[in-house]
Design an enzyme around this catalytic site. Structure first.
Site, PDB file in Angstrom:
ATOM      1  N   ARG A  99      75.115  44.070  47.527  1.00  0.00           N
ATOM      2  CA  ARG A  99      74.127  43.066  49.197  1.00  0.00           C
ATOM      3  C   ARG A  99      75.854  43.956  50.398  1.00  0.00           C
ATOM      4  O   ARG A  99      75.220  44.336  50.904  1.00  0.00           O
ATOM      5  CB  ARG A  99      73.776  41.285  49.580  1.00  0.00           C
ATOM      6  CG  ARG A  99      72.727  41.213  48.810  1.00  0.00           C
ATOM      7  CD  ARG A  99      72.413  40.039  48.645  1.00  0.00           C
ATOM      8  NE  ARG A  99      71.032  40.546  47.494  1.00  0.00           N
ATOM      9  CZ  ARG A  99      71.106  38.609  47.721  1.00  0.00           C
ATOM     10  NH1 ARG A  99      71.185  37.795  47.754  1.00  0.00           N
ATOM     11  NH2 ARG A  99      69.665  39.204  46.833  1.00  0.00           N
ATOM     12  N   ALA A 151      70.917  22.576  43.310  1.00  0.00           N
ATOM     13  CA  ALA A 151      71.885  22.139  42.569  1.00  0.00           C
ATOM     14  C   ALA A 151      71.503  20.403  42.445  1.00  0.00           C
ATOM     15  O   ALA A 151      72.076  19.745  41.704  1.00  0.00           O
ATOM     16  CB  ALA A 151      73.084  22.809  43.549  1.00  0.00           C
ATOM     17  N   SER A 196      71.709  33.291  42.671  1.00  0.00           N
ATOM     18  CA  SER A 196      72.604  32.004  43.258  1.00  0.00           C
ATOM     19  C   SER A 196      72.106  30.691  42.219  1.00  0.00           C
ATOM     20  O   SER A 196      72.049  29.706  42.216  1.00  0.00           O
ATOM     21  CB  SER A 196      72.154  32.029  44.939  1.00  0.00           C
ATOM     22  OG  SER A 196      70.847  32.329  45.215  1.00  0.00           O
TER      23      SER A 196
END
Lengths: 595, 248
Positions: free
Chosen positions: A285, A14, A392
């Site tokens: 998950r 990021a 992610s």
């Protein structure tokens, strides 16, 4: 033009993507990182990155990806940012492809894709089982190029200490400490982007790196930034328990065909396949983790009665496995000693990711403090109550694009404070005072021992199953831990790379953030995604289809709520035993019935 | 006392102070690695003889042998501390900082030189920008598989630690850099900078300074075929030198 300057804290995916986008906009970047950026935690991401490229021609689309993500998140997510992210995803993959990432390919030389949890289409692009590492390296290389051109100055071995924020809450830079000399320094900037990842280290053993303390996010919170959905902690179903940390065994193992089982009545019981016929081993998950937890803890059916189940790849072609999953097979071999090509792996769930994080604006990724932006795992933006695997990496990179587009507009309106030096000095003094205090600590407590206790109490009460009495107890225990923090004794008073002193600072932050997570969980009386309370087993949209917002007060977090913004996808029951279309029909029937 | 682990650690309190040795004894934990031993010392920084001391400084991040941070010399061999399991090591376990880089403190060294060298050889693919321009060049899977192995280099520096030619007196950049040059020269777009990279490896510190000791490939934790890379880039440099000569 050249006096535009932004600080980026954190050099994972990021932070680096943000840095590149800012450079492309002609904005110079001071990149602050505690480790050489190439060693950031993004390297641990294994399985891949999602994008609906529909490479198999089966009718996948960004809209399907968007719907899977929102459904996977149990609807606790503002939908527009997710929609835009999924629409951008194919372009992001092509960008990495152009940067030279060695993605696995088909025999025609096109990108290969594999299946991942919570999706019926194969849309996960990957580079072996080290995709995070490969993407990080690609961005690191591009940032190195901008560093050579003078657009980026990297401050490696610098630890963020504090925002330089004025009385109106506007951010004008930060204080960071050169860890080699233990000297805090002032970084003047028109905006600060924090991209410091998750807080997994709060739980002691997790799949996170030791550097993922959540310390920077906590400091921003203490200085007025709102922290949202802190109670939503993802527990990954398949990790190898270790003495120092738990090591991830990627969801891609199941994406490539791996099967989870345990032994029941002397026979193999593929319980995920039995319980969730529609998705099988590729349920999201939170679902897989609860099932494994139930099998081991409640039914006592773990391997040899222990908290472990099998993850089996041994029936597959070893060459195929090496090509697609080499990286994780190597980890299992090195750390456990067995060859997963020959014997089933033994795994158990582990703390893995924080869906919650700093609250940011849907359109700009700016926090409620003007000039403070948050990118990647450190913000709360895209994953709601449960993140889908391989989303992610996508959200980290996408945030870089969001901030790259938003920043020029912010900087145009930016006004320098009347007396920056006085403002900076005020914050510098705060930092110096903190370290004077820590250096003088001579009590009997040891910060690392406190950390071990923190990890155990959080793992026991704040992970897979949560009970209100246990959470209340935990709030008290955290207060007790904070009292004991004040009685830490320092063994090391050196001014050279004093890791002990830095850790004492981080320890206070971890306890503070643990309270934010715990209070959020305590007050959320429902079950949604990763947050599961047997006392309140159902999702309660009427009362809790809203984000938890924590605001700092010296007496502990103050919790308020903010409604979830729905764009296209009305909340529907979440049931992975059946196909997604079934749940849509079920919702429709329910609505019609209600009319 | 329960089972313990003995460690002998080379310490140095600052870049310019002299090194000294300390011995420690920590409780044994099942499945323990060297990192877990160092954490035990942090919890109780006392030497084997009961003398209070400072906790040992070391670098680490991922603990899965993918970040390269915790590289140090363990029982005489350079490797990552995370994947060094106590059960496989002779005791006392001897820990030393890498010797080819300046010590910051204890087991922490400054490996910035490696990253600086990556700039010297332009170890990147020169893209026009991050905006949407469609997919990259197609690459045959078998070629991709070979070069993926090269791209797993985590800049840990093991190959440099054992290289007789890489030291303070020489400018030799070492196997890590040469292998990255091979990777970027292979990539169809990366190849636009091939000449620049080869020129950077021609002069002082270039590929010809490799002494062919082949230690690098022995210690690489990612089993990168470093000697193949040196051979391949050596050929590329020779061809480039010939080309330069003809183009004069």
């Amino acid at each position: 033009m050249s006096d535009k300057r932004v600080v980026v804290v954190g050099g994972g995916l990021a932070g680096l993507m943000t840095t590149i986008r800012l450079c492309e906009e002609g904005i110079k970047v001071d990149l602050i990182s505690i480790v050489p950026v190439k060693r950031s935690h993004s390297v641990c991401a294994q399985g891949g990155i999602n994008a609906a490229l529909d490479l198999h021609g089966k009718g996948d689309s960004p809209y399907e990806h968007y719907d899977d993500t929102v459904y996977g998140a149990d609807f606790l997510v503002n939908q527009l940012p997710v929609k835009r992210m999924c629409e951008k995803a194919p372009e992001i993959i092509y960008m990495f492809d152009r940067m030279g990432v060695m993605f696995n390919r088909t025999m025609e030389g096109n990108l290969d894709v594999r299946a991942f949890g919570g999706a019926k289409f194969k849309r996960t692009v990957f580079a072996g089982a080290t995709t995070g590492q490969q993407l990080l390296y690609a961005l690191d290389e591009q940032v190195r190029r901008f560093t050579a051109e003078g657009m980026v100055k990297q401050w490696i071995g610098y630890d963020f200490q504090r925002l330089i924020v004025d009385e109106n809450g506007v951010v004008h830079g930060c204080i960071a400490m050169n860890m080699n000399t233990m000297k805090p320094e002032v970084f003047k900037a028109q905006a600060v982007v924090v991209a410091t990842g998750g807080p997994g280290y709060i739980f002691g053993k997790s799949t996170n790196s030791f550097i993922n303390t959540g310390s920077v996010a906590c400091t921003c919170y203490e200085q007025g930034a709102k922290y949202a959905n802190g109670e939503f902690i993802q527990i990954h179903p398949t990790a190898i328990p270790g003495s120092d940390k738990n090591r991830l065994m990627s969801e891609s193992a199941r994406g490539e065909g791996g099967r989870v089982f345990t032994i029941k009545d002397g026979k193999r019981w593929y319980f995920l396949e039995e319980m969730y016929p529609a998705y099988g081993n590729l349920v999201p998950r939170d679902i897989a983790t609860r099932a494994i937890f139930d099998v081991c803890v409640n039914q006592k059916l773990g391997i040899d009665g222990k908290n472990m189940v099998y993850l089996d790849l041994s029936f597959m072609d070893p060459d195929y496995l090496d090509r697609k999953l080499g990286g994780i097979l190597e980890i299992y071999e090195k750390f456990v000693g067995d060859d997963p090509r020959k014997v089933p792996m033994k795994v158990f769930p582990s703390v893995h990711y924080s869906m919650g994080g700093l609250w940011v604006d849907d359109d700009t990724d700016m926090t409620n403090l003007p000039g403070l932006f948050a990118a990647g795992e450190v913000n709360y933006q895209y994953h709601g109550a449960n993140r889908l695997g391989a989303n992610s990496l996508l959200s980290c990179v996408y945030d870089g694009f969001v901030i790259g587009s938003a920043m020029p507009g912010y900087l145009k309106e930016y006004k320098e404070p009347q007396d920056f030096d006085a403002l900076a000095n005020k914050h510098l003094t705060e930092v110096e005072k903190l370290y004077e205090k820590i250096y003088a600590m001579d009590g009997s407590e040891n910060a690392k021992k406190l950390h071990e206790e923190l990890g155990v109490m959080m793992t026991e009460r704040m992970t897979v199953v949560r009970y209100n009495d246990k959470l209340e107890e935990l709030m008290g225990m955290l207060d007790g831990l904070m009292d004991r923090w004040n009685h830490i004794g320092i063994h090391d008073r050196s001014k050279v790379l004093n890791q002990e002193v830095i850790f004492v600072k981080d320890m206070q932050k971890m306890i503070t953030l643990a309270k934010v997570m715990t209070k959020g969980a305590l007050l959320r009386n429902e079950s949604r995604g990763a947050h599961y309370k047997p006392e309140f087993p159902n999702r309660d949209d009427e009362n809790f289809l809203k984000h938890t917002i924590a605001t700092y007060t010296p007496d502990g977090p103050e919790i308020s709520y903010e409604p979830v913004k729905i764009a296209d996808i009305p909340p529907r029951p979440r049931n992975y035993a059946v196909d997604k279309e079934e749940t849509k029909k079920m919702a429709q029937k329910k609505n019609e019935g209600g009319k | 006392m329960a089972e313990t682990v003995r460690l002998r650690i080379k310490r140095q309190l600052s870049p310019d102070s002299s090194p000294f040795w300390e011995e420690f004894e920590v409780p044994m934990i099942h499945g323990m690695n060297v990192i877990a031993c160092l954490v035990e010392i942090q919890k109780n920084p006392v030497t084997k003889d009961g003398k209070k001391t400072t906790p040992v400084a070391w670098e680490c991040s991922c603990l899965e042998e993918v970040c390269g941070a915790c590289t140090m010399i363990i029982n005489g061999r350079v490797r990552q501390a995370c994947s060094a399991l106590v059960k496989d090591l002779e005791q006392p376990i001897v820990l030393e900082p890498m010797t080819k880089f300046p010590v910051v403190r204890d087991l922490v060294v400054d490996r910035q030189k490696m990253f600086d060298n990556l700039i010297k050889v332009k170890a990147w693919v020169p893209i026009d920008g991050t905006h949407h321009m469609g997919p990259g060049p197609k690459i045959p899977e078998p070629e991709r598989a070979i070069h993926y192995e090269l791209s797993k280099c985590m800049t840990c520096g093991c190959c440099l630690e054992v290289c007789p030619q890489f030291n303070e007196k020489s400018d030799f950049m070492g196997a890590q850099i040469i292998s990255q040059v091979r990777l970027f020269n292979f990539h169809p777009t990366g190849a636009s900078l091939k000449e620049d990279r080869l020129h950077a490896l021609m002069g002082k510190g270039g590929v010809h300074e490799c002494g062919n000791a082949q230690n690098c490939v022995e210690v690489c934790p990612k089993e990168i075929p470093l000697t193949h890379s040196i051979g391949e880039v050596g050929r590329q440099v020779t061809l480039q030198a010939l080309k330069d000569w003809f183009m004069k």
